[in-house]
Motif scaffolding. Structure first.
Motif, mmCIF file in Angstrom:
data_model
loop_
_atom_site.group_PDB
_atom_site.id
_atom_site.type_symbol
_atom_site.label_atom_id
_atom_site.label_comp_id
_atom_site.label_asym_id
_atom_site.label_seq_id
_atom_site.Cartn_x
_atom_site.Cartn_y
_atom_site.Cartn_z
ATOM 1 N N THR A 91 -101.739 3.509 10.555
ATOM 2 C CA THR A 91 -102.607 4.424 11.294
ATOM 3 C C THR A 91 -104.061 4.235 10.880
ATOM 4 O OG1 THR A 91 -100.817 5.994 11.489
ATOM 5 C CG2 THR A 91 -103.015 6.826 11.872
ATOM 6 N N ALA A 92 -104.299 4.114 9.585
ATOM 7 C CA ALA A 92 -105.670 3.920 9.107
ATOM 8 C C ALA A 92 -106.244 2.624 9.653
ATOM 9 C CB ALA A 92 -105.705 3.931 7.579
ATOM 10 N N GLN A 114 -109.435 1.817 12.414
ATOM 11 C CA GLN A 114 -110.544 0.902 12.123
ATOM 12 C C GLN A 114 -110.898 0.025 13.316
ATOM 13 O OE1 GLN A 114 -109.239 -1.255 8.685
ATOM 14 N NE2 GLN A 114 -109.737 0.388 7.262
ATOM 15 N N ILE A 115 -109.946 -0.225 14.211
ATOM 16 C CA ILE A 115 -110.291 -1.071 15.364
ATOM 17 C C ILE A 115 -110.641 -0.264 16.606
ATOM 18 C CG2 ILE A 115 -108.899 -2.980 14.498
ATOM 19 C CD1 ILE A 115 -107.045 -2.470 16.933
ATOM 20 N N GLN A 116 -110.472 1.041 16.548
ATOM 21 C CA GLN A 116 -110.856 1.859 17.697
ATOM 22 C C GLN A 116 -112.373 1.878 17.831
ATOM 23 O OE1 GLN A 116 -108.870 5.698 17.924
ATOM 24 N NE2 GLN A 116 -107.198 4.854 16.702
ATOM 25 N N GLY A 117 -112.829 1.931 19.060
ATOM 26 C CA GLY A 117 -114.257 1.973 19.327
ATOM 27 C C GLY A 117 -114.686 0.802 20.183
ATOM 28 N N PRO A 118 -116.005 0.647 20.380
ATOM 29 C CA PRO A 118 -116.521 -0.414 21.261
ATOM 30 C C PRO A 118 -116.666 -1.751 20.533
ATOM 31 C CG PRO A 118 -118.307 1.013 20.558
ATOM 32 C CD PRO A 118 -117.050 1.583 19.959
ATOM 33 N N VAL A 162 -115.698 -3.807 25.302
ATOM 34 C CA VAL A 162 -114.341 -3.284 25.478
ATOM 35 C C VAL A 162 -114.175 -2.117 24.512
ATOM 36 C CG1 VAL A 162 -111.880 -3.792 25.252
ATOM 37 C CG2 VAL A 162 -113.425 -5.524 26.213
ATOM 38 N N GLN A 163 -113.825 -0.965 25.052
ATOM 39 C CA GLN A 163 -113.611 0.254 24.260
ATOM 40 C C GLN A 163 -112.128 0.342 23.912
ATOM 41 O OE1 GLN A 163 -116.010 2.634 23.369
ATOM 42 N NE2 GLN A 163 -114.456 3.754 22.233
#
Length: 146
Positions: free
Chosen positions: A20-21, A25-29, A38-39
């Motif tokens: 989950t952590a 870390q890869i979430q976001g733009p 790419v969001q």
């Protein structure tokens, strides 16, 4: 027996927390090699990536560009801006996810992996089966855009 079960439960929880952590870390733009944004965000089937910005071809307006190269003729009239170009990404290990990717320039979907690199870049590798798997990779960098 209780101690063994408790140990497995604790281990499963720790492994899940690590995944989950890493996913957060890869979430976001992310800025792609072609200059698109790419969001990446959670969705119903894992992680997805929505095309939120891209440089349009000369003389065209990005908001009007349709998915004209899609293999599926029924999707060729949909707008490209805002579509999911990554979907179904689920964790393989602490730094890697596997799912699907779509390239609107070529109109092709392919199996893909995302890997968070030590330098903070995100490596996307897409593989399409022709006779053998043909794979292409590119590194994305975190974008300040949302």
């Amino acid at each position: 027996m209780f101690i063994k079960h408790a140990l497995y439960s604790a281990l499963s929880l720790l492994i899940g927390m690590g995944t989950t952590a890493s996913a957060s870390q890869i979430q976001g733009p992310w800025l792609t090699g072609d200059g698109a944004i790419v969001q990446i965000r959670p969705c119903s089937n894992g992680l997805c990536g929505k095309l939120v910005d891209f440089p349009p071809p000369p003389g065209e307006v990005k908001e009007e560009i349709t998915d004209r190269n899609n293999e599926d003729k029924s999707k060729r009239d949909r707008k490209v801006l805002g579509i999911n170009v990554i979907w179904g990404m689920s964790p393989v290990n602490e730094t890697k996810w596997a799912g699907m990717v779509y390239d609107p320039k070529r109109g092709l979907s392919a199996k893909a992996t995302l890997e968070l690199l030590e330098n903070g870049k995100l490596k996307l590798t897409g593989c399409k089966k022709v006779v053998v798997d043909v794979c292409k990779s590119e590194d994305w960098i975190r974008s300040a855009s949302k």
